[in-house]
Design an enzyme around this catalytic site. Sequence first.
Site, PDB file in Angstrom:
ATOM      1  N   GLN A 224       0.832  -1.194   0.000  1.00 16.17           N
ATOM      2  CA  GLN A 224       0.000   0.000   0.000  1.00 16.17           C
ATOM      3  C   GLN A 224       0.874   1.254   0.000  1.00 16.17           C
ATOM      4  OE1 GLN A 224      -2.635  -2.340   3.242  1.00 16.17           O
ATOM      5  NE2 GLN A 224      -3.215  -0.205   3.071  1.00 16.17           N
ATOM      6  N   ARG A 371      -8.127  -1.222   8.761  1.00 19.68           N
ATOM      7  CA  ARG A 371      -9.099  -0.127   8.675  1.00 19.68           C
ATOM      8  C   ARG A 371      -9.213   0.578  10.018  1.00 19.68           C
ATOM      9  NH1 ARG A 371     -13.476  -1.987   4.145  1.00 19.68           N
ATOM     10  NH2 ARG A 371     -13.914   0.159   3.511  1.00 19.68           N
ATOM     11  N   CYS A 372      -8.063   0.814  10.660  1.00 23.02           N
ATOM     12  CA  CYS A 372      -8.125   1.257  12.039  1.00 23.02           C
ATOM     13  C   CYS A 372      -7.715   2.702  12.226  1.00 23.02           C
ATOM     14  CB  CYS A 372      -7.233   0.392  12.917  1.00 23.02           C
ATOM     15  SG  CYS A 372      -5.498   0.826  12.795  1.00 23.02           S
ATOM     16  N   GLU A 742     -12.442   4.319   6.452  1.00 21.10           N
ATOM     17  CA  GLU A 742     -12.425   3.482   7.647  1.00 21.10           C
ATOM     18  C   GLU A 742     -13.523   3.775   8.646  1.00 21.10           C
ATOM     19  OE1 GLU A 742      -7.730   2.496   7.920  1.00 21.10           O
ATOM     20  OE2 GLU A 742      -8.366   4.516   8.389  1.00 21.10           O
TER      21      GLU A 742
END
Lengths: 796, 174, 292
Positions: A224, A371-372, A742
């Site tokens: 990513q 996704r934090c 997120e």
Amino acid sequence: MTAQALDEIKIGGLGSSRKRVEDDRFIRGKGNYTDDIVLPGMLHMEILRSPLPHARIKSIDTSKAWAVPGVHLVLTGEMMATRNLAWMPTLSYDTQAVLATDKVRFQGQEVACVIADDPYIAKDACELIEVDYEPLPVIVNPWQGLEPGAPVIRDDKEGQAGNVIYNWEVGDKAGTDRAFEQADLISKLELHYPRSHPSPIECCGSVADFNRATQKLTVYMTTQAPHIIRAAVAMVAELPEQMIRIVSPDIGGGFGNKVPVYPGYVCSILASILLERPVKWIEDKTGNLISTGFARDIYLKGEMALRKDGKILGVRMHTDADHGAFFSDAQPSKFKIGLMHSAFAAYDIPAAHLTARGVYTNKAPGGVAYRCSFRVTEAMFFQERMMQAAADDLGIDQAAFRRMNFVRDDDFPHRTPFGFLTDSGQYAKCLDVGLAAIDYEKFREEQAQARKRGRLLGLGISTMTEPLGAGNSREYDILGIKMFDSAELKVHMTGKAILRTGAKTQGQGHETTWAQIVAHELGIPAVDVTVEEGDTDTAPFGMGTYASRSTPVAGAAVAMVARKIRAKARKLAAHLLEVSEEDIEWELGRFYVRSSPERGASIQECAMAAYSNMPDGMEPGLENTAYYDPPNLTWPFAVYIVTVEVDPETGVWDVLRMVAVDDCGVRINPMIVEGQIMGGLTEAYAMSSMQFITFDADGNCVGSNYMDYLLPSAWETPGYELHSEVVTPCPHHPIGAKGIGECAAVGGPAAFVNAVMDALSDSGVRNIDMPVLPDRVWEAITYRRDVSGAPPVRQD
Amino acid sequence: MTMVYDDLGDEAAEEVPVCRIRFTINGAKKVAEIEPRLLLADLIRRGVGLTGTHRGCDTTNCGACTVLVDGVAIKSCTMLAVQVDGREVTTVEGLATASELHPIQEGFKQEHGLQCGFCTPGMMLAAKALLDRNPDPTEEDVRWALSGNLCRCTGYQNIVKSVLWAAEKLRAEA
Amino acid sequence: MFPSRFRYEAPHSLDEAISLLSGGDDVKVLAGGQSLVPMMKLRFASPEMLVDINNVPGLAYHRADPDGSLRIGALCRHADLEHSDLLKGSQPTMAAAAPLVADPLVRNRGTLVGSLCHADPQGDWASVMLALGGSVIAQGPNGRRAIPLAGFVTGPFENTLAHDEIAVEAVVPPAQGARSGGYLKLERRVGDFATVGTAVAIEMSGNTVIRAGIALTGVGGSTIGATEAAAALTGKPLTAGSIAEAADLAAGAAQPRTDHRGSAEYKRHMVRVFVSRILGGSLAAATAERAA
């Protein structure tokens, strides 16, 4: 605006739900994922993993593996050590073993790897490697590691006396203590947010290709953040950056799992350098779940000081984070526990104090992923579970309690007690929309009636604002590199353009949405703007896509570079129209003369002029780059409301309705935004209902494959009702957008859990740890007690 | 046809069992000489070179590898390649004709039924198997039929809409 | 992720298949492969040879014979049973179980007979067939024999087939009365192994239960036949009282372990709940029918 201004929606500008550019190749099966890459002479690598969670390595015998026909290389930690590659730095200033040398420190840790003609042969050869282990006592939760006499897991680190990694604190202790002294009521809550894993369907992998003739290393890999990888490889391999090309092709989902540097990448690179052939490593799902960057596994406890009318006076929090065997979090370096201290940002609380401790255990390394938004999932989960508990303790309605404590619309900019600056929001309005959508009053009546007949209905609310878009250079860096991002725009003479950014989409639709920003700023139809990301040879330097930072930072860079282009185009227009710049006006797609608007120059005409008709002294061309250092994070706000029914006999619960109200400012592509929200809500549902990784008392990982690590299918997953009525633009973002990727994963889980707890409110139960499995619900109802989910898992 | 291999010696070659199979893939007839242990997914991806069929897990759960064998949707990671001897395989690459996308593919684009795209080929083929059997499914029918295909990105709601969009188009064309 | 090497044969007749089985020790039959291939991929099983029976004709059937027995061929897929009107009309326990086996794609390949032979303690069909008093028909070089389910499984993943026998069919004996019953499975999501599964199959004559079978999935080292519970129902009217007694006895027959799927106590409780609910459904249906 003249009659010649373009229709923004028609050209695919902001607010257009244009269909996705990416889809054309994916629906044809023509995606280019890492495992699809085939290079001439390519070999295949397989990793041997430790079956034991904590053991000394007495010997490794690889002779039988070497003898398998088709095997080219067998790497061990010892061989890596001779090249100073057995250990590598992590993104959190720790070190991580690439291949184990002295000990293995978690089940699944990489011990050796085989490179062979074919992945089947590589696997065969791995099975023939003989490792002599001497088992050591195992630590599966922080408490075991903190006991006196506990084995020191990181005995490789000089000066490491126990298993504590860090202690950290933030906030105002004295002010918070005073607030608690004045409280009419103190509410307490303790819970464990279980270990989870982003688990994109596509596993991690790399194809490393070192070209001896050119001395250039090319690595295709699932990342990513290709530029971060290039920087890391440059440091570790001591190669200059321009001789390293990291290519992140199509990624089958990231969710934070594909940010860290994994041993497999390093081994494949070394193997390629040694063998002078491309080496492909694709891990299997077990490898992915058992060894790569996990998420959460944190113990949260807190107290809330309350006035009896419901005003929150102060909050104390303490967190103990289980980081596994290596501290390898990808997170801003100043914040040991990420942005945990963004908790309670939506509420007007005068004082707060947070202490945090990180501990090593015999488990896979990590903690920040999935996704934090850098631990904001944990922060907001605790926040909303605490709000629920406090409202219950006070005897105040859940919605009313939140509303009375919200930061008010006219309070912005607002400094939270932990030092964040929230800048915009209409929290009460969002709550109104959500409550109306779920028919709140009616549901409470139905719930009361149903209870009389023995049916357990429940409603759960979760409201939160979270910081997205790391981040400004004063406070945010990873390994010292500031967290700006970038966009480079080249407008060709025909007026078509190519845009490259430092972000890296893994399904978020950047190829579609960034072009929309260019369309908005320049009036070039989105379909004429090609977007490319992920190749460090061509993309401007950026810090990648995770923590929902791309729209806030890279998206802003796109707007800024387009504005730079427009500024130059204005000069060209003035030249073409033979007026001075002050006489020029802009409307979507063209410049025109203020005094005679029918005289104009389209952006395409300006582009052509940049190559064929420049004013004296102007450099030709219409290209530019922007690097964007965001002044602040962005603060979307969300209200998630879930209703459930719980079967008291079995503990099984079903979702009746799920309402989501998301205010993420200006939505570039509403269709894509909704897709992100629904994906996040599904992660929330998964974590709250079935999905977790745990460990037994012997340190065996439970949840290292899809038979035990449960992702919901279309059958279990509820339907979602999404609301977008409330739009509060970000005051500092060039197009008023905020992050969104997120939010639902951050705020969603508490809505589901709060709903089940609400259904159980007659049972006197305060907390059931996620996942709220049927057996836990049944235990809570039957024994009227809280249920913890912390490891080790109970076993006969 | 020319194939060149590393010569690993006669002893090594003897140890490797080889089967010869004939099969059709997306209408094209193929011959293959393969080990029996080669999984169908690998025959498709590495043998034939069609990489639209994906490997996601190692326990037959995720469905990213779904293809049709004689029209039946199966997980190609859990079928041996030798088992398609004499059979017809359809992968995602076989959905579109030379000039047109299949309505299922169109539906996924129209209704934003994909994000990262990794589960999508498998989803579409499982959906095709459903629509071949049941041209007018309810939402529940679709969710049930796709319950062997996992997605991490979309939350399934748009996947269901995509399949229903395709069902309507197919019924209109019929 | 990849199986180890093996030799492979795909015979076109049962006789050929059987003679191949006689040829070695470590030979396994491949039908659906949805249990065997995953095990081989994880290298929990590494047979020396696979005999693939998918090309043997005449094995894909399921049918009711004139004598009322139900016969399921070795290549009858779970999906065939899930969509079977025959089952929906006459075999309530089987019809309830079929959609709950694995997931739709696995059901397209996996077979009932294969599942019985695989003898996974968490297999759904074993409980169903045990509750129905079913048998496996084995064919070897010396002919056929019927092996009742009760004696077929000897341990986890072990059955009593001789190494040169193939299971060619499963049989459900004819009903003496009106069939009722069902299968309930606690799974956290489609495709999950059962935390608890219960198969209940009864036959009624009027209001009396003339035959009963109860079997439990996932609550012991292998499928558990709750014979005491079944006996407590037999020969009596079906009432709330007899149901409660049977449910208690079934729960008592379970030998669950506490693990990440739940406590032993919870699993035992769920056996009770499931048996009660299935039989409660039978009672309600029978009562409604009598009223009609």
